[in-house]
Enzyme design. Structure first.
Site, PDB file in Angstrom:
ATOM      1  CE  LYS A 207       9.595   0.499  10.136  1.00 53.80           C
ATOM      2  NZ  LYS A 207       9.210   1.145   8.898  1.00 53.80           N
ATOM      3  CG  ASN A 272       3.723   1.381   7.233  1.00 54.92           C
ATOM      4  OD1 ASN A 272       2.759   0.630   7.189  1.00 54.92           O
ATOM      5  ND2 ASN A 272       4.944   0.987   6.872  1.00 54.92           N
TER       6      ASN A 272
HETATM    7  O1  13P Z   1      10.847   0.664   6.738  1.00 57.91           O
HETATM    8  C1  13P Z   1      10.964   1.685   6.106  1.00 57.91           C
HETATM    9  C2  13P Z   1      12.037   2.644   6.353  1.00 57.91           C
HETATM   10  O2  13P Z   1      12.994   2.146   7.219  1.00 57.91           O
HETATM   11  C3  13P Z   1       9.982   2.016   5.057  1.00 57.91           C
HETATM   12  O3  13P Z   1       8.834   2.444   5.654  1.00 57.91           O
HETATM   13  P1  13P Z   1       7.467   2.413   4.848  1.00 57.91           P
HETATM   14  O4  13P Z   1       7.199   0.991   4.494  1.00 57.91           O
HETATM   15  O5  13P Z   1       6.470   3.026   5.759  1.00 57.91           O
HETATM   16  O6  13P Z   1       7.680   3.249   3.607  1.00 57.91           O
END
Ligand code: 13P
Ligand code: NDP
Length: 351
Positions: A207, A272
């Site tokens: 994801k 991300n």
């Molecule tokens: O996995 C995450 C939320 O479930 C955190 O996402 P990020 O690493 O993009 O901040």
């Protein structure tokens, strides 16, 4: 396999980053916690300030740099370090780990081990033999058998602010799922169980690619329709590659799949998503990574999945477009045009 656990044992957390600290604080509402930080200086600093990654530490947390102490004191341990570092960490801890330990990791990335120290090259096909999930790394590097993962829509900032959330503990062992549920669940955090360990791990890893794509759409100001298109096709792409890597489709329609996809593709607090937004503004990936204090796993995952998709001949147009942006082989505008022209067949052909 006998367990030497007692309800009074402390629980271990490896990694004092944003998520490791959230998990340590949550566990500390129920039990004593030993939090492992990478260096003695960092452990001392956290202990002195009673703060880590911007979060105040619960009084039941002890911070250490001693892996032997964690292994000898804790039956249940939560590794929460970036994927690029987990193998080395478990290798160092392995002399102290025993089959009675339960390890439940919270890491959302792949391990890549190439022969002869070769570097990953996204244009070279890569088989599953060289790409491992974190549970596979733990089992390869230690005598631990009872392994699980924690995955779901769990943005660390929201959890640190004590907002409600839910997650999945996946394992082939019921006692691992039960341990995760008993230790973590509280009135604002629900824990579901799932026996498809690989499927749930793959959801958490894959994801992040789509979250970078959603950030690009946001950064370009293309609107919610375009983002919904990207998320739903992204979900299909996750399922195609997930099936090729050994995951069961069912996991992808659960909290760790679509749930985490929605959270990460909607939040400007996601690292991300932020990478994607900054790419859309014309920043180079090297500058983005250098200026970020925290880990955005998706950047590395794009390169790995690109190579896997070449090997397994899976169509991954979103991953490919993002790979081309990151490697400056396409502008963000050209990548968007490429995706809009991509010849799709039936909408749902994976069930
Ligand atoms: O996995 C995450 C939320 O479930 C955190 O996402 P990020 O690493 O993009 O901040
Ligand atoms: N943040 C979030 O919202 C969520 C993150 N995750 C996942 O959790 C994992 C960790 O992320 P997160 O906590 O955000 O990471 P951060 O980027 O906030 O920090 C990473 C932490 O890991 C530590 N670390 C790195 N290598 C080691 C090692 N060998 N031994 C001990 N500690 C080490 C770093 O230590 P140092 O400070 O010394 O560099 C740093 O404290 C990632 O895979 C991420 O995808 C999952 C769900 C939510």
């Amino acid at each position: 396999m006998t367990s030497k656990s007692s309800s009074k044992d402390p629980v271990g957390v490896l990694g004092a980053g944003s998520f490791g600290t959230v998990i340590a604080n949550m566990l500390a509402e129920k039990t004593d916690v030993i939090l492992y930080a990478r260096t003695p200086e960092r452990a001392k600093n956290i202990n002195d300030k009673r703060e880590s990654s911007g979060q105040a530490l619960h009084e039941r947390i002890t911070v250490t740099n001693d892996l032997e102490l964690v292994a000898k004191s804790c039956n249940v341990i939560f590794p929460v370090v970036p994927s690029a570092n987990l193998r080395e960490l478990i290798r160092r801890m392995s002399p102290y780990l025993r089959p009675y330990h339960i390890l439940i990791h919270g890491t959302k990335g792949f391990d890549v081990s190439l022969p002869d120290n070769k570097q990953l090259n996204a244009n070279r096909p890569l088989s599953r033999d060289y790409v491992k999930t974190m549970s596979e790394v733990i089992m390869e590097e230690s005598s631990v058998v009872r392994v699980g993962c924690l995955a779901g829509p769990n943005l660390a900032g929201e959890m640190a602010a004590r907002q409600p959330a839910a997650s999945v503990v996946a394992s082939h062992f019921d006692e691992v799922i039960n341990a995760g549920q008993q230790l973590l669940k509280n009135e604002r955090f629900l824990i579901y169980g799932n026996s498809d360990l690989i499927g749930v791990e793959l959801c958490g890893v894959l994801k992040n690619i789509i979250a970078i794509g959603a950030g690009v759409i946001h950064g370009l100001g293309l609107g919610e329709n375009a983002k919904a298109l990207l998320i739903s096709r992204g979900m299909v792409e996750m399922i195609y590659i997930g099936q090729a890597l050994g995951g069961n489709t069912k996991a992808f329609i659960g909290l760790a799949g679509v749930g985490d996809l929605i959270a990460t593709c909607s939040s400007q607090h996601s690292r991300n998503f932020t990478v994607g937004t900054r790419l859309a503004k014309g920043e180079k990936i090297k500058d983005i990574i250098e200026s970020m204090e925290e880990t955005a796993e998706g950047v590395r995952t794009i390169e790995i999945v690109k190579s896997l998709s070449e090997f397994y001949k899976v169509r991954c147009p979103i991953t490919e477009a993002l790979h081309n942006i990151i490697n400056e082989e396409m502008t963000v505008g050209d990548a968007t045009t490429y995706l809009m022209k991509f010849p799709f067949r039936a909408e749902i052909d994976f069930l």
